[in-house]
Scaffold this motif. Structure first.
Motif, PDB file in Angstrom:
ATOM      1  N   ILE A 150      38.666  -4.181  70.139  1.00  0.00           N
ATOM      2  CA  ILE A 150      38.607  -3.676  68.761  1.00  0.00           C
ATOM      3  C   ILE A 150      39.382  -4.602  67.827  1.00  0.00           C
ATOM      4  O   ILE A 150      38.914  -4.941  66.733  1.00  0.00           O
ATOM      5  CB  ILE A 150      39.156  -2.243  68.692  1.00  0.00           C
ATOM      6  CG1 ILE A 150      38.207  -1.274  69.408  1.00  0.00           C
ATOM      7  CG2 ILE A 150      39.340  -1.807  67.236  1.00  0.00           C
ATOM      8  CD1 ILE A 150      38.731   0.145  69.524  1.00  0.00           C
ATOM      9  N   THR A 160      34.149  -1.125  64.920  1.00  0.00           N
ATOM     10  CA  THR A 160      33.918  -0.638  66.276  1.00  0.00           C
ATOM     11  C   THR A 160      32.436  -0.495  66.579  1.00  0.00           C
ATOM     12  O   THR A 160      31.987  -0.781  67.694  1.00  0.00           O
ATOM     13  CB  THR A 160      34.632   0.716  66.486  1.00  0.00           C
ATOM     14  OG1 THR A 160      36.035   0.542  66.232  1.00  0.00           O
ATOM     15  CG2 THR A 160      34.456   1.206  67.909  1.00  0.00           C
ATOM     16  N   THR A 248      34.971   4.764  71.894  1.00  0.00           N
ATOM     17  CA  THR A 248      33.588   4.279  71.810  1.00  0.00           C
ATOM     18  C   THR A 248      32.643   4.995  72.781  1.00  0.00           C
ATOM     19  O   THR A 248      31.447   4.697  72.808  1.00  0.00           O
ATOM     20  CB  THR A 248      33.538   2.759  72.095  1.00  0.00           C
ATOM     21  OG1 THR A 248      34.171   2.493  73.359  1.00  0.00           O
ATOM     22  CG2 THR A 248      34.257   1.985  70.999  1.00  0.00           C
TER      23      THR A 248
END
Length: 306
Positions: A150, A160, A248
């Motif tokens: 990131i 992201t 994520t």
């Protein structure tokens, strides 16, 4: 054919993360050389980030081909040579940069493998040097965890969603044993059956250049990469980091179930990445040979490549 397509896509990812900014335009070559983009597409289909990755080493610099993530890994330079020769032929002179060739070829490669298309913004010029050190410091490592990934993408102005979408480029191609060995022998967030399968061709010692696919369909641009991550079958540490209890996970799950969502976001992120500090206007040059910096001046040659 997949390794060549993989090279074209990943080479563009590299150059875009590694390069004043003028705006680029999808119509840049419409008047300058309208035959250029069709010529690139023809060669890409036949073959089945400022272009500095293409340069060979010289006494002045060590090429990015030798960077940790690229050494003995990126292949397909001959395809770029073929494209460059054909584009210069149809245009009558060198007017299309190697950087733009990579950008268009990356898009055409994805399309040829069954993936999405997007409007490539053009008008980049080629760098006159390369830097292995810069590539090593800028390109994300296969051993990075999610926070490091990131941060790496954020440093390039990418978020992201860009990280996850662009990582989906690993749905195409192969990786070397030396890159994923540590994961298949030491990781805890890995499917045991998958680890055992990969160990067959990647022993604890030796076989460094033995190859394994990122997902079960390495010659198709699909969502198998994300399906693998959900099953803890990501090949690289940096792949599985995208689905390992972090922020994520939800997006990976979405892409694994919805190819349209992945395709739309991938195209947007490729456009966004292609706008990272391109050389334009009077910066850089238009290389005659993608592997070498032009060694002449505008005064010596009346070409549109200075």
């Amino acid at each position: 054919m997949a390794p060549r397509f993989n090279f074209l896509l990943h080479a563009f990812l590299c150059l875009a993360l590694a390069t004043t900014s003028f705006s680029l335009s999808p119509k840049f070559y419409d008047n300058l050389c309208p035959q250029a983009l069709p010529a690139i597409k023809r060669i890409v289909e036949a073959a089945g980030c400022d272009g500095s990755l293409l340069l060979d080493s010289t006494s002045a610099f060590e090429t990015e081909k030798n960077a940790r993530g690229n050494f003995n890994s990126v292949r397909g330079f001959e395809v770029v040579d073929q494209i460059k020769a054909e584009v210069d032929r149809v245009c009558g002179r060198p007017v299309v940069s190697c950087a733009d060739i990579l950008a268009v070829a990356a898009r055409d490669s994805v399309l040829a493998l069954g993936g999405p298309t997007w409007k490539v913004r053009l008008g980049r010029r080629d760098s006159t040097t390369a830097s292995r050190a810069l590539a090593d410091s800028v390109l994300p490592s296969a051993s990075m965890d999610l926070p490091a990934l990131i941060s790496n993408f954020k440093n390039q102005g990418l978020n992201t969603r860009d990280l996850v979408a662009l990582s989906g480029g690993h749905t195409v191609g192969l990786s070397q044993c030396v890159i994923f060995r540590n994961r298949i022998y030491n990781a805890t967030n890995i499917d045991p059956t998958f680890a055992k399968e990969r160990r067959v061709t990647c022993p604890r010692t030796g076989g460094n250049t033995n190859l394994a696919p990122f997902d079960p369909t390495p010659a198709r641009f699909d969502t198998a990469y994300f399906k693998n991550l959900v099953k803890e079958r990501g090949l690289l540490t940096s792949d599985q980091a995208l689905f390992s209890g972090g922020s994520t996970d939800k997006l990976v799950e979405t892409y694994s179930k919805n190819s349209d969502a992945f395709w739309v976001d991938f195209g947007k992120s490729m456009i966004k990445m292609g706008n990272i500090k391109p050389l334009t206007g009077n910066q850089g040059q238009i290389r005659v040979n993608c592997r070498k910096v032009n060694m002449y001046s505008c005064q010596e040659f009346s070409l549109f490549c200075c």
